[in-house]
Design a protein around this motif. Structure first.
Motif, PDB file in Angstrom:
ATOM      1  N   UNK A  89      72.623  45.722  13.081  1.00 12.16           N
ATOM      2  CA  UNK A  89      71.399  45.890  13.283  1.00 12.16           C
ATOM      3  C   UNK A  89      70.449  46.336  12.172  1.00 12.16           C
ATOM      4  N   UNK A  90      69.144  45.833  11.982  1.00 10.15           N
ATOM      5  CA  UNK A  90      68.604  46.367  11.012  1.00 10.15           C
ATOM      6  C   UNK A  90      67.524  47.395  11.429  1.00 10.15           C
ATOM      7  N   UNK A  91      68.134  48.646  11.605  1.00  4.95           N
ATOM      8  CA  UNK A  91      67.052  49.568  12.314  1.00  4.95           C
ATOM      9  C   UNK A  91      66.990  50.753  11.357  1.00  4.95           C
ATOM     10  N   UNK A  92      65.659  51.116  11.088  1.00  8.48           N
ATOM     11  CA  UNK A  92      65.522  52.399  10.269  1.00  8.48           C
ATOM     12  C   UNK A  92      65.771  51.802   8.695  1.00  8.48           C
ATOM     13  N   UNK A  93      65.907  53.047   7.916  1.00  7.75           N
ATOM     14  CA  UNK A  93      65.871  52.498   6.455  1.00  7.75           C
ATOM     15  C   UNK A  93      67.361  52.006   6.080  1.00  7.75           C
ATOM     16  N   UNK A  94      68.430  52.085   6.843  1.00 12.32           N
ATOM     17  CA  UNK A  94      69.506  51.402   6.468  1.00 12.32           C
ATOM     18  C   UNK A  94      70.358  52.034   5.373  1.00 12.32           C
ATOM     19  N   UNK A  95      69.736  53.384   4.986  1.00 11.89           N
ATOM     20  CA  UNK A  95      70.453  53.840   3.823  1.00 11.89           C
ATOM     21  C   UNK A  95      71.623  54.715   3.988  1.00 11.89           C
ATOM     22  N   UNK A  96      72.520  54.960   2.891  1.00 15.36           N
ATOM     23  CA  UNK A  96      73.702  55.680   3.286  1.00 15.36           C
ATOM     24  C   UNK A  96      73.084  56.824   2.783  1.00 15.36           C
ATOM     25  N   UNK A  97      73.715  57.955   3.614  1.00 14.84           N
ATOM     26  CA  UNK A  97      73.121  59.347   3.565  1.00 14.84           C
ATOM     27  C   UNK A  97      74.573  60.254   3.376  1.00 14.84           C
ATOM     28  N   UNK A  98      74.239  61.254   2.656  1.00 16.92           N
ATOM     29  CA  UNK A  98      75.487  62.130   2.386  1.00 16.92           C
ATOM     30  C   UNK A  98      76.016  62.948   3.348  1.00 16.92           C
ATOM     31  N   UNK A  99      75.311  63.129   4.532  1.00 16.63           N
ATOM     32  CA  UNK A  99      75.904  63.842   5.621  1.00 16.63           C
ATOM     33  C   UNK A  99      75.652  63.044   7.146  1.00 16.63           C
ATOM     34  N   UNK A 100      76.154  63.356   7.984  1.00 11.96           N
ATOM     35  CA  UNK A 100      76.265  62.836   9.287  1.00 11.96           C
ATOM     36  C   UNK A 100      74.950  63.123   9.848  1.00 11.96           C
ATOM     37  N   UNK A 101      74.510  64.362   9.912  1.00 12.86           N
ATOM     38  CA  UNK A 101      73.015  64.827  10.513  1.00 12.86           C
ATOM     39  C   UNK A 101      71.965  63.922  10.141  1.00 12.86           C
ATOM     40  N   UNK A 102      71.869  63.741   8.729  1.00  9.28           N
ATOM     41  CA  UNK A 102      70.716  62.951   8.324  1.00  9.28           C
ATOM     42  C   UNK A 102      71.149  61.174   8.857  1.00  9.28           C
ATOM     43  N   UNK A 103      72.116  60.809   8.622  1.00 11.37           N
ATOM     44  CA  UNK A 103      72.223  59.421   9.114  1.00 11.37           C
ATOM     45  C   UNK A 103      71.936  59.295  10.652  1.00 11.37           C
ATOM     46  N   UNK A 104      72.265  60.355  11.369  1.00 14.28           N
ATOM     47  CA  UNK A 104      71.838  60.279  12.796  1.00 14.28           C
ATOM     48  C   UNK A 104      70.414  60.425  12.941  1.00 14.28           C
ATOM     49  N   UNK A 105      69.778  60.865  12.103  1.00 11.97           N
ATOM     50  CA  UNK A 105      68.197  60.998  12.275  1.00 11.97           C
ATOM     51  C   UNK A 105      67.726  59.667  11.960  1.00 11.97           C
ATOM     52  N   UNK A 106      68.355  58.802  11.339  1.00  9.66           N
ATOM     53  CA  UNK A 106      67.912  57.335  11.037  1.00  9.66           C
ATOM     54  C   UNK A 106      67.862  56.574  12.394  1.00  9.66           C
ATOM     55  N   UNK A 107      68.635  56.923  13.337  1.00 12.88           N
ATOM     56  CA  UNK A 107      68.816  56.100  14.624  1.00 12.88           C
ATOM     57  C   UNK A 107      68.428  56.981  15.803  1.00 12.88           C
ATOM     58  N   UNK A 108      67.677  57.987  15.773  1.00 14.19           N
ATOM     59  CA  UNK A 108      67.676  59.190  16.754  1.00 14.19           C
ATOM     60  C   UNK A 108      66.666  58.590  17.887  1.00 14.19           C
ATOM     61  N   UNK A 109      65.883  57.681  17.423  1.00 15.85           N
ATOM     62  CA  UNK A 109      65.168  57.378  18.800  1.00 15.85           C
ATOM     63  C   UNK A 109      65.857  56.415  19.737  1.00 15.85           C
ATOM     64  N   UNK A 110      66.926  55.904  19.635  1.00 16.57           N
ATOM     65  CA  UNK A 110      67.842  55.277  20.352  1.00 16.57           C
ATOM     66  C   UNK A 110      68.951  56.013  21.294  1.00 16.57           C
ATOM     67  N   UNK A 111      68.759  55.830  22.473  1.00 14.52           N
ATOM     68  CA  UNK A 111      69.717  56.709  23.471  1.00 14.52           C
ATOM     69  C   UNK A 111      70.327  55.772  24.310  1.00 14.52           C
ATOM     70  N   UNK A 112      71.774  56.150  24.487  1.00 10.70           N
ATOM     71  CA  UNK A 112      72.611  55.175  25.602  1.00 10.70           C
ATOM     72  C   UNK A 112      71.637  54.911  26.861  1.00 10.70           C
ATOM     73  N   UNK A 113      71.657  53.709  27.114  1.00 11.34           N
ATOM     74  CA  UNK A 113      71.200  53.376  28.386  1.00 11.34           C
ATOM     75  C   UNK A 113      69.786  52.576  28.224  1.00 11.34           C
TER      76      UNK A 113
END
Length: 133
Positions: A89-113
């Motif tokens: 997917x090409x969702x959000x900025x697609x940037x590499x982040x230094x920590x998991x929490x920041x990376x998770x914020x890039x795709x936070x709008x998507x939820x299972x289901x």
């Protein structure tokens, strides 16, 4: 006299900078053209209904051996009646982040289901690229 020498050196530097930009700009444009055309063309891609399975954080090893993180959305969709699963997917900025929490914020709008429509370049059974809209 000293101001004259400084002015001549400055003018020479500006001329060299102009020559360098004249050469480099078309080269950079040519390098980025395929990705730019793909992104512009994505508005014309067909869409498929998909279902979000999970949001995953993936590691990436940087140039200086630093582990970076990036977020992806794992989802299923159907092409020609065959169910497929991917996270291409090409969702959000697609940037590499230094920590998991920041990376998770890039795709936070998507939820299972969730069942967003995915615009895709689909082959018979494989999605080459996708973006949500």
């Amino acid at each position: 006299m000293q101001n004259s020498v400084w002015l001549e050196k400055t003018v020479l530097k500006l001329k060299w900078a102009a020559v360098l930009l004249t050469v480099m700009c078309p080269i950079l444009l040519a390098i980025n053209l395929p990705e730019t055309l793909r992104q512009a063309g994505s508005a014309e891609w067909p869409s498929v209904e998909g279902r979000v399975i999970d949001v995953v954080i993936k590691p990436w090893l940087g140039e200086k051996k630093q582990v970076m993180q990036y977020g992806r959305v794992l989802y299923t969709y159907q092409v020609n009646g065959k169910e497929c699963t991917t996270d291409l997917t090409d969702l959000g900025p697609g940037m590499k982040r230094p920590d998991e929490m920041t990376a998770r914020m890039d795709v936070a709008e998507y939820r299972p289901g969730m069942s967003p429509a995915w615009s895709c370049q689909c082959t018979t059974t494989q999605m080459i690229r996708a973006s949500a809209f």
